[in-house]
Design an enzyme around this catalytic site. Sequence first.
Site, PDB file in Angstrom:
ATOM      1  N   ARG A  20       0.863  -1.178   0.000  1.00 20.16           N
ATOM      2  CA  ARG A  20       0.000   0.000   0.000  1.00 20.16           C
ATOM      3  C   ARG A  20       0.904   1.234   0.000  1.00 20.16           C
ATOM      4  O   ARG A  20       1.665   1.440   0.945  1.00 20.16           O
ATOM      5  CB  ARG A  20      -0.907  -0.008   1.239  1.00 20.16           C
ATOM      6  N   HIS A  48      -3.064  10.781   0.474  1.00 21.66           N
ATOM      7  CA  HIS A  48      -2.586  10.577   1.844  1.00 21.66           C
ATOM      8  C   HIS A  48      -1.958  11.897   2.306  1.00 21.66           C
ATOM      9  O   HIS A  48      -0.744  11.982   2.533  1.00 21.66           O
ATOM     10  CB  HIS A  48      -1.617   9.398   1.893  1.00 21.66           C
ATOM     11  N   GLU A  83      -7.609   8.569   6.125  1.00 21.25           N
ATOM     12  CA  GLU A  83      -7.954   9.221   7.391  1.00 21.25           C
ATOM     13  C   GLU A  83      -8.441  10.655   7.245  1.00 21.25           C
ATOM     14  O   GLU A  83      -7.794  11.598   7.722  1.00 21.25           O
ATOM     15  CB  GLU A  83      -6.752   9.177   8.341  1.00 21.25           C
ATOM     16  N   ASN A 135      -7.626   1.962   9.797  1.00 19.56           N
ATOM     17  CA  ASN A 135      -6.307   2.222  10.379  1.00 19.56           C
ATOM     18  C   ASN A 135      -6.464   2.152  11.892  1.00 19.56           C
ATOM     19  O   ASN A 135      -7.187   2.959  12.482  1.00 19.56           O
ATOM     20  CB  ASN A 135      -5.794   3.601   9.984  1.00 19.56           C
ATOM     21  N   TYR A 143      -4.560   1.762  15.678  1.00 17.71           N
ATOM     22  CA  TYR A 143      -3.317   1.818  16.455  1.00 17.71           C
ATOM     23  C   TYR A 143      -3.535   1.579  17.943  1.00 17.71           C
ATOM     24  O   TYR A 143      -2.730   0.938  18.597  1.00 17.71           O
ATOM     25  CB  TYR A 143      -2.616   3.171  16.252  1.00 17.71           C
ATOM     26  N   GLU A 180      -3.777   0.014   8.043  1.00 14.84           N
ATOM     27  CA  GLU A 180      -2.592   0.392   8.829  1.00 14.84           C
ATOM     28  C   GLU A 180      -2.718  -0.171  10.232  1.00 14.84           C
ATOM     29  O   GLU A 180      -3.794  -0.133  10.833  1.00 14.84           O
ATOM     30  CB  GLU A 180      -2.451   1.920   8.981  1.00 14.84           C
TER      31      GLU A 180
END
Length: 453
Positions: free
Chosen positions: A77, A121, A166, A293, A295, A352
Amino acid sequence: MRRTRLPAGFVLGAATAAYQVEGAWDEDGKGESIWDRFAHTPGAIADGSTGDVACDEYHRYPEDAALLRELGLGAYRFSVSWPRIVPAADGRVNRAGLDHYDRLVDELLGHGITPYPTLFHWDLPQWVQDAGGWADRSVIGRLAAYADTVVRVLGDRVATWTVLNEPQIFVVLGYAAGIHAPGLRDPALALRASHVVNLAHAEAVRAVRAAAPAARIGSAFKVEAAYPATDDPRDGAAAERHHALVAGWFLDPLLRGRYPVAYVDQEAAIASMDIRPGDMEAMATRFDFLGLNVYSRAIVAHDDAGGPSAIRRLAGPGPRTAIGWEVWPAALHRIVRRIDRDYGHPPIYITENGCAARDGPGPDGRIHDADRVAYLHGHIGQLARAIDDGCDVRGYFAWSLLDNFEWAEGYGQRFGVVWCGFDDGGRRIVKDSGWWLRDLAASGEIDYDDSLA
Ligand code: FCB
Protein backbone atom coordinates in the site's frame (compact mmCIF):
# COMPACT_ATOMS: atom_id res chain seq x y z
CA MET A 1 -4.87 -19.22 23.65
CA ARG A 2 -6.30 -20.44 20.40
CA ARG A 3 -4.31 -21.24 17.31
CA THR A 4 -5.86 -20.50 13.96
CA ARG A 5 -5.13 -20.19 10.28
CA LEU A 6 -5.60 -16.98 8.28
CA PRO A 7 -8.16 -17.51 5.49
CA ALA A 8 -7.00 -18.60 2.04
CA GLY A 9 -6.25 -15.55 -0.08
CA PHE A 10 -5.71 -13.34 2.98
CA VAL A 11 -3.53 -10.38 1.94
CA LEU A 12 -0.51 -9.64 4.09
CA GLY A 13 1.29 -6.46 3.13
CA ALA A 14 2.99 -3.29 4.29
CA ALA A 15 2.09 0.37 3.85
CA THR A 16 3.75 3.74 3.31
CA ALA A 17 2.65 7.19 2.13
CA ALA A 18 4.23 9.39 -0.52
CA TYR A 19 5.35 12.36 1.56
CA GLN A 20 6.67 10.11 4.31
CA VAL A 21 8.99 8.02 2.14
CA GLU A 22 9.52 9.41 -1.34
CA GLY A 23 11.74 12.46 -0.94
CA ALA A 24 12.48 14.04 -4.36
CA TRP A 25 10.22 16.82 -3.21
CA ASP A 26 10.89 19.11 -6.17
CA GLU A 27 12.00 16.65 -8.84
CA ASP A 28 10.63 15.90 -12.30
CA GLY A 29 8.16 18.75 -12.30
CA LYS A 30 6.51 18.04 -8.95
CA GLY A 31 4.60 20.96 -7.47
CA GLU A 32 4.73 22.06 -3.85
CA SER A 33 2.40 20.31 -1.39
CA ILE A 34 1.03 21.66 1.88
CA TRP A 35 3.40 19.27 3.65
CA ASP A 36 6.41 20.72 1.80
CA ARG A 37 5.30 24.18 2.86
CA PHE A 38 4.53 23.13 6.45
CA ALA A 39 7.72 21.12 7.05
CA HIS A 40 9.76 24.02 5.70
CA THR A 41 8.17 26.30 8.31
CA PRO A 42 10.49 26.72 11.31
CA GLY A 43 9.06 25.16 14.46
CA ALA A 44 6.42 23.01 12.73
CA ILE A 45 8.22 19.65 13.00
CA ALA A 46 9.55 18.32 16.32
CA ASP A 47 13.11 17.71 15.10
CA GLY A 48 13.17 20.47 12.49
CA SER A 49 13.29 17.89 9.68
CA THR A 50 11.44 17.72 6.35
CA GLY A 51 10.40 15.09 3.84
CA ASP A 52 12.75 16.54 1.20
CA VAL A 53 14.76 13.30 1.07
CA ALA A 54 13.00 10.94 3.54
CA CYS A 55 13.69 7.31 2.55
CA ASP A 56 14.46 8.41 -1.02
CA GLU A 57 11.94 5.85 -2.15
CA TYR A 58 11.35 7.87 -5.31
CA HIS A 59 14.71 6.54 -6.46
CA ARG A 60 15.08 3.39 -4.37
CA TYR A 61 11.73 1.77 -5.09
CA PRO A 62 13.30 -1.21 -6.89
CA GLU A 63 15.22 -2.04 -3.71
CA ASP A 64 12.05 -1.69 -1.63
CA ALA A 65 10.03 -3.87 -3.98
CA ALA A 66 12.75 -6.52 -3.64
CA LEU A 67 12.55 -6.16 0.14
CA LEU A 68 8.80 -6.76 0.12
CA ARG A 69 9.38 -9.94 -1.81
CA GLU A 70 12.12 -11.03 0.55
CA LEU A 71 9.67 -10.59 3.42
CA GLY A 72 7.07 -12.68 1.62
CA LEU A 73 4.61 -9.77 1.64
CA GLY A 74 2.19 -10.04 -1.25
CA ALA A 75 0.91 -6.46 -1.28
CA TYR A 76 2.19 -2.89 -1.03
CA ARG A 77 0.00 0.00 0.00
CA PHE A 78 1.60 3.25 -1.18
CA SER A 79 0.13 6.64 -2.00
CA VAL A 80 0.24 8.76 -5.11
CA SER A 81 1.41 12.35 -4.65
CA TRP A 82 -1.26 14.65 -6.11
CA PRO A 83 1.19 17.56 -6.65
CA ARG A 84 3.45 15.26 -8.70
CA ILE A 85 0.55 14.66 -11.06
CA VAL A 86 -1.09 18.10 -11.06
CA PRO A 87 1.64 20.55 -10.01
CA ALA A 88 -0.09 23.88 -10.63
CA ALA A 89 -3.40 25.71 -10.70
CA ASP A 90 -3.65 25.48 -14.49
CA GLY A 91 -4.57 21.81 -13.98
CA ARG A 92 -1.98 20.54 -16.47
CA VAL A 93 -0.99 16.89 -15.97
CA ASN A 94 2.71 16.23 -15.33
CA ARG A 95 3.50 13.12 -17.33
CA ALA A 96 6.84 12.62 -15.54
CA GLY A 97 4.95 12.29 -12.23
CA LEU A 98 2.61 9.66 -13.65
CA ASP A 99 5.58 7.82 -15.15
CA HIS A 100 7.04 7.31 -11.69
CA TYR A 101 3.96 5.42 -10.47
CA ASP A 102 3.78 3.57 -13.77
CA ARG A 103 7.29 2.25 -13.12
CA LEU A 104 6.57 1.53 -9.46
CA VAL A 105 3.49 -0.53 -10.31
CA ASP A 106 5.39 -2.48 -12.95
CA GLU A 107 8.27 -3.09 -10.55
CA LEU A 108 5.89 -4.43 -7.88
CA LEU A 109 4.06 -6.66 -10.33
CA GLY A 110 7.40 -7.94 -11.57
CA HIS A 111 8.08 -9.15 -8.03
CA GLY A 112 4.63 -10.69 -7.69
CA ILE A 113 3.46 -7.93 -5.32
CA THR A 114 -0.05 -6.53 -5.71
CA PRO A 115 -0.17 -2.72 -5.75
CA TYR A 116 -2.71 -1.05 -3.41
CA PRO A 117 -2.45 2.65 -4.21
CA THR A 118 -4.06 5.34 -2.10
CA LEU A 119 -5.00 8.45 -4.07
CA PHE A 120 -4.73 10.97 -1.25
CA HIS A 121 -2.59 10.58 1.84
CA TRP A 122 -2.51 14.22 3.04
CA ASP A 123 -0.09 15.91 0.62
CA LEU A 124 -2.59 18.36 -0.85
CA PRO A 125 -1.13 20.51 -3.64
CA GLN A 126 -0.33 23.95 -2.25
CA TRP A 127 -2.24 25.52 -5.14
CA VAL A 128 -5.40 23.73 -3.98
CA GLN A 129 -4.81 25.03 -0.46
CA ASP A 130 -4.33 28.54 -1.85
CA ALA A 131 -7.83 28.26 -3.34
CA GLY A 132 -9.26 27.40 0.10
CA GLY A 133 -8.24 23.74 0.41
CA TRP A 134 -10.79 21.42 1.97
CA ALA A 135 -12.87 24.37 3.08
CA ASP A 136 -13.73 25.42 -0.47
CA ARG A 137 -16.04 23.43 -2.72
CA SER A 138 -13.72 23.86 -5.70
CA VAL A 139 -11.71 20.95 -4.24
CA ILE A 140 -14.56 18.56 -5.08
CA GLY A 141 -14.09 18.74 -8.84
CA ARG A 142 -10.32 18.96 -8.52
CA LEU A 143 -10.00 15.77 -6.50
CA ALA A 144 -12.29 13.93 -8.90
CA ALA A 145 -10.31 15.13 -11.94
CA TYR A 146 -7.02 14.07 -10.34
CA ALA A 147 -8.46 10.66 -9.40
CA ASP A 148 -9.73 10.17 -12.93
CA THR A 149 -6.28 10.97 -14.37
CA VAL A 150 -4.44 8.50 -12.15
CA VAL A 151 -6.96 5.69 -12.48
CA ARG A 152 -6.98 5.94 -16.28
CA VAL A 153 -3.20 5.49 -16.38
CA LEU A 154 -2.76 2.76 -13.74
CA GLY A 155 -6.18 1.15 -13.88
CA ASP A 156 -5.15 -1.57 -16.31
CA ARG A 157 -2.83 -2.98 -13.59
CA VAL A 158 -4.46 -1.85 -10.35
CA ALA A 159 -7.52 -3.74 -9.14
CA THR A 160 -8.03 -2.06 -5.76
CA TRP A 161 -8.14 1.67 -5.06
CA THR A 162 -8.07 3.44 -1.72
CA VAL A 163 -9.38 6.95 -2.20
CA LEU A 164 -8.67 8.92 1.00
CA ASN A 165 -6.48 8.23 4.01
CA GLU A 166 -7.95 9.22 7.39
CA PRO A 167 -10.14 12.20 6.51
CA GLN A 168 -10.75 12.77 10.23
CA ILE A 169 -7.05 13.28 10.93
CA PHE A 170 -6.26 15.64 8.09
CA VAL A 171 -9.30 17.78 8.89
CA VAL A 172 -8.91 17.90 12.66
CA LEU A 173 -5.11 18.07 12.96
CA GLY A 174 -4.73 20.27 9.87
CA TYR A 175 -7.61 22.72 10.27
CA ALA A 176 -8.49 22.74 13.99
CA ALA A 177 -5.41 21.74 15.99
CA GLY A 178 -2.74 23.24 13.70
CA ILE A 179 -0.43 20.26 14.32
CA HIS A 180 -0.49 19.05 10.72
CA ALA A 181 -0.39 20.93 7.42
CA PRO A 182 -1.72 23.45 6.62
CA GLY A 183 -1.41 24.34 10.32
CA LEU A 184 -4.77 26.10 10.78
CA ARG A 185 -6.34 26.52 14.21
CA ASP A 186 -9.96 27.16 13.35
CA PRO A 187 -12.41 24.55 14.71
CA ALA A 188 -15.41 26.19 13.01
CA LEU A 189 -13.61 26.06 9.67
CA ALA A 190 -12.64 22.43 10.32
CA LEU A 191 -16.28 21.51 10.88
CA ARG A 192 -17.32 23.12 7.59
CA ALA A 193 -14.33 21.51 5.86
CA SER A 194 -15.39 18.07 7.11
CA HIS A 195 -18.59 18.41 5.08
CA VAL A 196 -16.70 19.45 1.94
CA VAL A 197 -14.37 16.46 2.47
CA ASN A 198 -17.37 14.14 2.60
CA LEU A 199 -18.79 15.65 -0.61
CA ALA A 200 -15.39 15.42 -2.34
CA HIS A 201 -14.92 11.87 -1.11
CA ALA A 202 -18.19 10.67 -2.63
CA GLU A 203 -17.49 12.48 -5.90
CA ALA A 204 -14.01 10.95 -6.11
CA VAL A 205 -15.46 7.47 -5.54
CA ARG A 206 -17.82 8.11 -8.46
CA ALA A 207 -14.89 9.29 -10.60
CA VAL A 208 -12.84 6.17 -9.83
CA ARG A 209 -15.81 3.91 -10.50
CA ALA A 210 -16.49 5.61 -13.83
CA ALA A 211 -12.84 5.31 -14.87
CA ALA A 212 -12.47 1.69 -13.66
CA PRO A 213 -15.88 0.03 -13.40
CA ALA A 214 -14.44 -3.36 -12.39
CA ALA A 215 -12.12 -2.01 -9.69
CA ARG A 216 -12.70 -2.47 -5.96
CA ILE A 217 -12.92 0.89 -4.26
CA GLY A 218 -12.57 1.82 -0.61
CA SER A 219 -10.93 4.30 1.73
CA ALA A 220 -8.79 4.11 4.85
CA PHE A 221 -10.56 5.40 7.95
CA LYS A 222 -9.04 6.10 11.31
CA VAL A 223 -10.96 4.10 13.93
CA GLU A 224 -10.33 3.46 17.59
CA ALA A 225 -12.55 1.46 19.89
CA ALA A 226 -14.03 3.79 22.51
CA TYR A 227 -14.24 2.24 25.98
CA PRO A 228 -16.54 4.07 28.43
CA ALA A 229 -14.56 5.03 31.55
CA THR A 230 -17.25 3.59 33.86
CA ASP A 231 -20.66 1.97 33.46
CA ASP A 232 -22.33 5.31 34.10
CA PRO A 233 -24.61 5.77 31.04
CA ARG A 234 -23.24 9.29 30.62
CA ASP A 235 -19.77 7.85 30.00
CA GLY A 236 -21.33 5.38 27.58
CA ALA A 237 -22.92 8.23 25.66
CA ALA A 238 -19.62 10.16 25.67
CA ALA A 239 -17.85 7.11 24.23
CA GLU A 240 -20.48 6.99 21.49
CA ARG A 241 -19.89 10.66 20.69
CA HIS A 242 -16.16 9.96 20.52
CA HIS A 243 -16.72 7.11 18.09
CA ALA A 244 -19.01 9.39 16.06
CA LEU A 245 -16.36 12.13 15.89
CA VAL A 246 -13.54 9.82 14.85
CA ALA A 247 -15.26 7.36 12.55
CA GLY A 248 -18.99 7.96 12.00
CA TRP A 249 -18.60 11.56 10.91
CA PHE A 250 -16.78 10.42 7.76
CA LEU A 251 -18.63 7.13 7.22
CA ASP A 252 -22.29 7.71 8.06
CA PRO A 253 -23.09 10.56 5.65
CA LEU A 254 -21.67 8.40 2.86
CA LEU A 255 -23.17 5.07 3.89
CA ARG A 256 -26.19 5.86 6.08
CA GLY A 257 -27.40 9.22 4.79
CA ARG A 258 -26.88 11.24 7.97
CA TYR A 259 -24.34 12.70 10.36
CA PRO A 260 -24.08 10.77 13.64
CA VAL A 261 -24.62 12.52 16.98
CA ALA A 262 -21.18 13.81 17.96
CA TYR A 263 -21.99 17.08 19.73
CA VAL A 264 -24.00 17.95 22.82
CA ASP A 265 -25.66 20.66 20.75
CA GLN A 266 -25.82 18.67 17.54
CA GLU A 267 -28.33 21.03 15.94
CA ALA A 268 -26.04 24.03 16.29
CA ALA A 269 -23.12 22.06 14.86
CA ILE A 270 -25.14 20.94 11.85
CA ALA A 271 -26.50 24.45 11.32
CA SER A 272 -22.95 25.85 11.12
CA MET A 273 -21.81 23.49 8.37
CA ASP A 274 -23.24 25.10 5.25
CA ILE A 275 -25.11 21.95 4.22
CA ARG A 276 -26.93 22.82 1.01
CA PRO A 277 -29.96 21.25 -0.68
CA GLY A 278 -28.88 18.11 -2.51
CA ASP A 279 -25.72 17.58 -0.43
CA MET A 280 -27.01 14.59 1.54
CA GLU A 281 -28.03 12.89 -1.70
CA ALA A 282 -24.68 13.76 -3.31
CA MET A 283 -22.78 12.14 -0.42
CA ALA A 284 -24.52 8.78 -0.75
CA THR A 285 -21.82 6.28 -1.69
CA ARG A 286 -21.06 2.60 -1.85
CA PHE A 287 -17.66 1.13 -0.99
CA ASP A 288 -16.44 -2.30 -2.06
CA PHE A 289 -14.41 -2.50 1.15
CA LEU A 290 -13.65 -0.45 4.23
CA GLY A 291 -10.02 0.18 5.16
CA LEU A 292 -9.39 0.59 8.88
CA ASN A 293 -6.31 2.22 10.38
CA VAL A 294 -6.00 0.91 13.93
CA TYR A 295 -3.32 1.82 16.46
CA SER A 296 -4.79 2.12 19.92
CA ARG A 297 -8.04 2.73 21.80
CA ALA A 298 -9.76 5.56 23.66
CA ILE A 299 -11.06 5.51 27.24
CA VAL A 300 -13.75 8.14 27.40
CA ALA A 301 -15.62 9.93 30.18
CA HIS A 302 -18.37 12.52 30.10
CA ASP A 303 -17.05 15.94 31.07
CA ASP A 304 -19.13 19.12 30.79
CA ALA A 305 -15.89 21.08 30.48
CA GLY A 306 -14.74 18.83 27.64
CA GLY A 307 -15.60 21.08 24.69
CA PRO A 308 -18.61 20.86 22.36
CA SER A 309 -18.70 17.05 22.64
CA ALA A 310 -18.29 17.04 26.47
CA ILE A 311 -15.57 14.39 26.30
CA ARG A 312 -12.53 13.68 28.44
CA ARG A 313 -10.00 11.00 27.53
CA LEU A 314 -8.37 9.00 30.27
CA ALA A 315 -5.03 7.23 30.24
CA GLY A 316 -5.27 3.44 30.26
CA PRO A 317 -3.21 0.86 32.11
CA GLY A 318 -1.64 -0.74 29.04
CA PRO A 319 2.01 -0.32 28.05
CA ARG A 320 2.85 2.62 25.78
CA THR A 321 4.75 2.79 22.53
CA ALA A 322 7.48 5.40 22.00
CA ILE A 323 4.91 7.88 20.67
CA GLY A 324 2.82 7.42 23.83
CA TRP A 325 -0.08 5.38 22.40
CA GLU A 326 -1.48 2.66 24.66
CA VAL A 327 -1.01 -0.92 23.45
CA TRP A 328 -4.38 -2.72 23.71
CA PRO A 329 -4.71 -5.45 21.09
CA ALA A 330 -8.29 -6.40 22.04
CA ALA A 331 -9.36 -2.93 20.86
CA LEU A 332 -8.69 -4.08 17.30
CA HIS A 333 -11.04 -7.04 17.73
CA ARG A 334 -13.66 -4.79 19.26
CA ILE A 335 -13.59 -2.13 16.54
CA VAL A 336 -13.60 -4.64 13.68
CA ARG A 337 -16.68 -6.32 15.22
CA ARG A 338 -18.38 -2.96 15.55
CA ILE A 339 -17.68 -1.85 11.97
CA ASP A 340 -18.83 -5.27 10.76
CA ARG A 341 -22.11 -4.87 12.64
CA ASP A 342 -22.78 -1.20 11.90
CA TYR A 343 -22.08 -1.22 8.18
CA GLY A 344 -23.67 -4.47 7.10
CA HIS A 345 -20.80 -6.97 7.18
CA PRO A 346 -18.50 -5.18 4.71
CA PRO A 347 -15.24 -6.61 3.39
CA ILE A 348 -12.58 -5.08 5.65
CA TYR A 349 -8.87 -4.50 5.32
CA ILE A 350 -6.66 -3.29 8.12
CA THR A 351 -4.94 -0.66 5.99
CA GLU A 352 -2.59 0.39 8.83
CA ASN A 353 -1.48 -1.03 12.16
CA GLY A 354 1.88 -0.77 13.84
CA CYS A 355 3.91 0.73 16.63
CA ALA A 356 6.60 3.34 17.15
CA ALA A 357 9.88 2.54 18.86
CA ARG A 358 13.32 4.12 19.02
CA ASP A 359 15.02 1.28 17.15
CA GLY A 360 18.61 1.13 16.05
CA PRO A 361 21.13 -1.51 15.06
CA GLY A 362 22.65 -3.39 18.01
CA PRO A 363 26.26 -4.57 18.32
CA ASP A 364 25.41 -7.44 15.96
CA GLY A 365 24.21 -4.93 13.35
CA ARG A 366 20.63 -6.20 13.64
CA ILE A 367 17.50 -4.68 15.08
CA HIS A 368 15.85 -6.69 17.82
CA ASP A 369 12.50 -4.92 18.08
CA ALA A 370 10.86 -7.37 20.45
CA ASP A 371 8.18 -4.83 21.41
CA ARG A 372 7.06 -4.50 17.82
CA VAL A 373 7.01 -8.27 17.34
CA ALA A 374 4.76 -8.52 20.41
CA TYR A 375 2.58 -5.67 19.14
CA LEU A 376 2.10 -7.24 15.70
CA HIS A 377 1.50 -10.67 17.18
CA GLY A 378 -1.12 -9.33 19.58
CA HIS A 379 -2.95 -7.26 16.99
CA ILE A 380 -2.90 -9.71 14.10
CA GLY A 381 -4.02 -12.34 16.60
CA GLN A 382 -7.02 -10.22 17.59
CA LEU A 383 -7.76 -9.70 13.90
CA ALA A 384 -7.74 -13.47 13.41
CA ARG A 385 -10.16 -13.69 16.33
CA ALA A 386 -12.54 -11.27 14.56
CA ILE A 387 -12.27 -13.43 11.43
CA ASP A 388 -13.07 -16.54 13.47
CA ASP A 389 -16.09 -14.62 14.81
CA GLY A 390 -17.31 -14.24 11.23
CA CYS A 391 -16.06 -10.80 10.15
CA ASP A 392 -15.13 -10.57 6.47
CA VAL A 393 -11.52 -9.40 6.80
CA ARG A 394 -9.55 -9.68 3.59
CA GLY A 395 -6.14 -8.36 4.51
CA TYR A 396 -3.70 -6.61 6.81
CA PHE A 397 -1.06 -3.98 6.06
CA ALA A 398 1.66 -3.29 8.59
CA TRP A 399 2.46 0.36 9.13
CA SER A 400 5.09 0.73 7.96
CA LEU A 401 7.35 -1.01 5.52
CA LEU A 402 10.08 1.49 6.41
CA ASP A 403 10.94 3.92 9.18
CA ASN A 404 9.90 7.24 7.69
CA PHE A 405 8.96 10.89 8.19
CA GLU A 406 6.34 10.67 10.92
CA TRP A 407 4.61 14.00 10.14
CA ALA A 408 4.91 16.53 13.01
CA GLU A 409 7.20 14.10 14.87
CA GLY A 410 9.82 14.05 12.12
CA TYR A 411 12.21 11.09 12.11
CA GLY A 412 12.19 10.44 15.88
CA GLN A 413 9.35 7.91 15.80
CA ARG A 414 10.28 4.76 13.90
CA PHE A 415 7.33 2.64 12.74
CA GLY A 416 9.08 0.44 10.16
CA VAL A 417 9.50 -3.30 10.03
CA VAL A 418 12.58 -2.30 8.06
CA TRP A 419 15.02 0.19 9.56
CA CYS A 420 16.10 3.16 7.46
CA GLY A 421 19.43 4.84 8.22
CA PHE A 422 18.59 8.48 7.59
CA ASP A 423 22.14 9.50 8.55
CA ASP A 424 23.58 6.42 6.94
CA GLY A 425 22.85 6.92 3.24
CA GLY A 426 19.32 5.60 3.63
CA ARG A 427 20.58 2.08 4.30
CA ARG A 428 17.80 -0.50 4.92
CA ILE A 429 18.04 -3.26 7.56
CA VAL A 430 15.19 -5.70 8.08
CA LYS A 431 14.17 -5.70 11.75
CA ASP A 432 13.20 -8.82 13.67
CA SER A 433 9.56 -7.75 13.18
CA GLY A 434 10.07 -7.90 9.41
CA TRP A 435 11.35 -11.48 9.67
CA TRP A 436 8.47 -12.29 12.01
CA LEU A 437 6.03 -11.12 9.32
CA ARG A 438 7.85 -13.27 6.78
CA ASP A 439 7.36 -16.32 9.02
CA LEU A 440 3.68 -15.47 9.45
CA ALA A 441 3.27 -15.10 5.69
CA ALA A 442 4.88 -18.51 5.24
CA SER A 443 2.91 -20.37 7.92
CA GLY A 444 -0.41 -18.49 7.76
CA GLU A 445 -0.91 -19.48 11.39
CA ILE A 446 -1.32 -17.32 14.45
CA ASP A 447 -2.61 -17.63 18.00
CA TYR A 448 -4.73 -15.28 20.04
CA ASP A 449 -6.19 -14.82 23.47
CA ASP A 450 -9.98 -14.89 23.21
CA SER A 451 -10.52 -13.76 26.77
CA LEU A 452 -9.28 -10.19 26.19
CA ALA A 453 -11.81 -7.35 26.21
C1 FCB B 1 -1.58 7.36 10.64
C2 FCB B 1 -1.16 7.85 9.28
C3 FCB B 1 0.14 7.29 8.81
C4 FCB B 1 1.16 7.19 9.93
C5 FCB B 1 0.56 6.53 11.15
C6 FCB B 1 1.52 6.37 12.29
O1 FCB B 1 -2.48 8.26 11.21
O2 FCB B 1 -2.15 7.52 8.34
O3 FCB B 1 0.59 8.09 7.73
O4 FCB B 1 1.72 8.41 10.17
O5 FCB B 1 -0.55 7.24 11.58
